[in-house]
Design an enzyme around this catalytic site. Structure first.
Site, short mmCIF file in Angstrom:
data_model
loop_
_atom_site.label_atom_id
_atom_site.label_comp_id
_atom_site.label_asym_id
_atom_site.label_seq_id
_atom_site.Cartn_x
_atom_site.Cartn_y
_atom_site.Cartn_z
N ASN A 9 -2.19 -8.03 -24.12
CA ASN A 9 -1.97 -7.26 -25.34
C ASN A 9 -1.88 -5.80 -24.91
OD1 ASN A 9 -2.05 -5.96 -27.79
ND2 ASN A 9 -3.87 -7.02 -28.54
N ARG A 91 1.42 -10.46 -26.70
CA ARG A 91 1.42 -10.13 -28.11
C ARG A 91 2.50 -9.07 -28.36
NH1 ARG A 91 -2.62 -6.39 -31.52
NH2 ARG A 91 -1.76 -6.89 -33.55
N HIS A 180 -0.65 -9.34 -38.31
CA HIS A 180 -1.83 -10.18 -38.03
C HIS A 180 -1.51 -11.66 -38.16
CE1 HIS A 180 -4.67 -6.71 -39.43
NE2 HIS A 180 -4.56 -6.69 -38.11
N ARG A 241 -6.69 3.66 -41.81
CA ARG A 241 -5.43 3.65 -42.57
C ARG A 241 -5.72 3.53 -44.06
NH1 ARG A 241 -2.96 -1.29 -39.33
NH2 ARG A 241 -4.05 -0.71 -37.42
N GLU A 384 -7.26 -14.79 -31.57
CA GLU A 384 -5.82 -14.57 -31.40
C GLU A 384 -5.36 -14.92 -29.99
OE1 GLU A 384 -6.72 -10.72 -33.39
OE2 GLU A 384 -4.62 -10.80 -33.96
#
Ligand code: AMP
Length: 397
Positions: A9, A91, A180, A241, A384
């Site tokens: 990743n 990813r 996601h 965010r 993940e």
């Protein structure tokens, strides 16, 4: 020998990696390279069977980062040549309309990921840098790209379309993509298994609440609505965010506050959410501040849970029937207060949280609703890396 996948990743100045044993589902080693290309030394951390190794050394670019990771595997183990590495899984954040499934990376796929960069300028270029570096390092292995957006390719047109001029939308690829997806896919499948049903039989509301956060409505195993949009900025309140704001806030800040596009981008992506409202982005710090009587932190927590409940209600309405509400990721797995506040008062919808079952952090899959509840409420820790590893193995056979 069981099959292992190296999952990578790659971010703008970091590379996270895990070596996953696909047979057992366990991560046998992993680590993190940070401060890549920032001028000073990079920092490396590697966790393997023989413990933890920390290092600092020059890491001018992603190639050097991947080489440093290979050196660590060679020196402190486990040996990548001995474990039976079958693939490298990558990813990639934005797959656009083109990538609805994992793909084997070749030069054409690299070019396509690059072409999608305008839609994810902060993510796709570093993802690609990691892919290129890993392909240099392992030219003989298959490299599989797994896209965050792919699980959401089933969003119906009514859910993915922004109500703006259709020609502008088409020309610039302006639509809701959702993110996601790897986590939502993994958690949905695990939840179906826990409920003893086939994946395509369950309707779920899955809340992935990490530093980034999104919530997805899953009908019959497919994503039919999700809170992130063109970018991972839309939707829930997050660590840094804003999530949803009136788009006119942006024009207002330009016209009235004289802020530039880049300044507003930074404001909404990095200086909003919990850090904007409470001054801290980690939910543990927010709770500490609330306990100390900080009114801003209290408001921030209330906004966070209010927005979450808003989406749970909206997705319940979209699905009509809900089998389970599922919490995952850092906040979802660990924060009993958020889980309780977000679902409080939803008894009429059949959604109830049992205070005793909910209490504390959940390291394992746990039902937190009372026995016999109409809607099962669960915590399912996400994984993940395992999902990427499994998808990579499924693709390369
Ligand atoms: P993730 O992005 O999934 O790694 O989640 C990271 C976030 O999880 C952190 O920024 C915290 O806000 C949250 N988190 C981690 N541990 C806890 C905890 N024990 N209680 C509440 N929130 C936590």
């Amino acid at each position: 020998m069981s099959e292992h996948v190296l999952v990578v990743n790659s971010g703008s100045s970091s590379i996270k990696y895990q070596l996953v044993d696909v047979g057992t589902g366990e991560s046998v080693a992993g680590g993190l390279v940070e401060r890549i290309g920032e001028g000073g030394d990079g920092t490396l951390r590697h966790d393997g069977p023989s413990g933890r190794t920390d290092r600092t050394q020059p890491v001018p670019d992603h190639d050097a980062g991947v080489r440093a990771v290979l050196d660590l595997f060679a020196e402190v183990g486990p040996s990548l040549t001995e474990v039976g590495l079958v693939a490298v899984g990558h990813r990639v954040v934005q797959g656009g309309d083109r990538f609805t499934e994992p793909v084997l990376v070749d030069d054409a796929v690299e070019a396509a990921i690059e072409e999608l960069s305008p839609l994810a300028p902060l993510h796709n270029p570093p993802n690609l840098a990691g892919i290129r570096a890993a392909r240099h390092a392992f030219p003989e292995l298959p490299h599989v790209a797994v896209f965050d957006t792919a699980f959401h390719h089933t969003l119906p047109a009514a859910a993915r379309t922004y109500a703006i001029d259709r020609d502008v939308a088409r020309e610039h690829g302006i639509r809701r993509y959702g993110f996601h997806g790897t986590s939502h896919a993994y958690v949905s499948r695990r939840t179906a298994e826990l409920l003893g049903k086939a994946t395509d039989e369950v309707n779920l509301i899955v809340a992935h609440l990490g530093n980034g956060a999104s919530i997805t409505a899953v009908r019959g195993g497919e994503s039919v609505e999700t809170s992130m949009g063109l970018t991972p900025l839309e939707g829930l309140v997050m660590g840094t965010r804003s999530g949803d704001v009136d788009p006119a806030v942006i024009f207002h800040l330009q016209r009235v506050a004289g802020m530039s596009t880049d300044e507003i981008d930074t404001l909404l992506n990095r200086r909003s959410g919990m850090i904007g409202m409470a001054g801290v982005n980690d939910m543990r710090d927010v709770h500490d501040a609330v306990a100390a009587g900080d009114a801003d932190a209290r408001l921030a927590l209330d906004v966070y849970c209010h927005r979450l409940k808003h989406y749970v209600g909206a997705y319940y309405a979209q699905l009509g029937h809900v089998d389970a509400v599922v919490f995952t990721a850092g906040v979802g797995e660990n924060d009993d207060i958020v889980r309780e506040l977000a679902l409080a008062g939803l008894e009429r919808l059949g959604i109830v949280v049992d205070p005793e079952r909910n209490a504390g952090r959940k390291k394992t899959e746990t039902v937190i609703s009372p026995d016999g509840a109409e809607v099962t409420v669960l915590v399912v820790p996400t994984n993940e890396e395992l999902e990427i590893a499994q998808q990579a193995v499924a693709l390369v056979g």
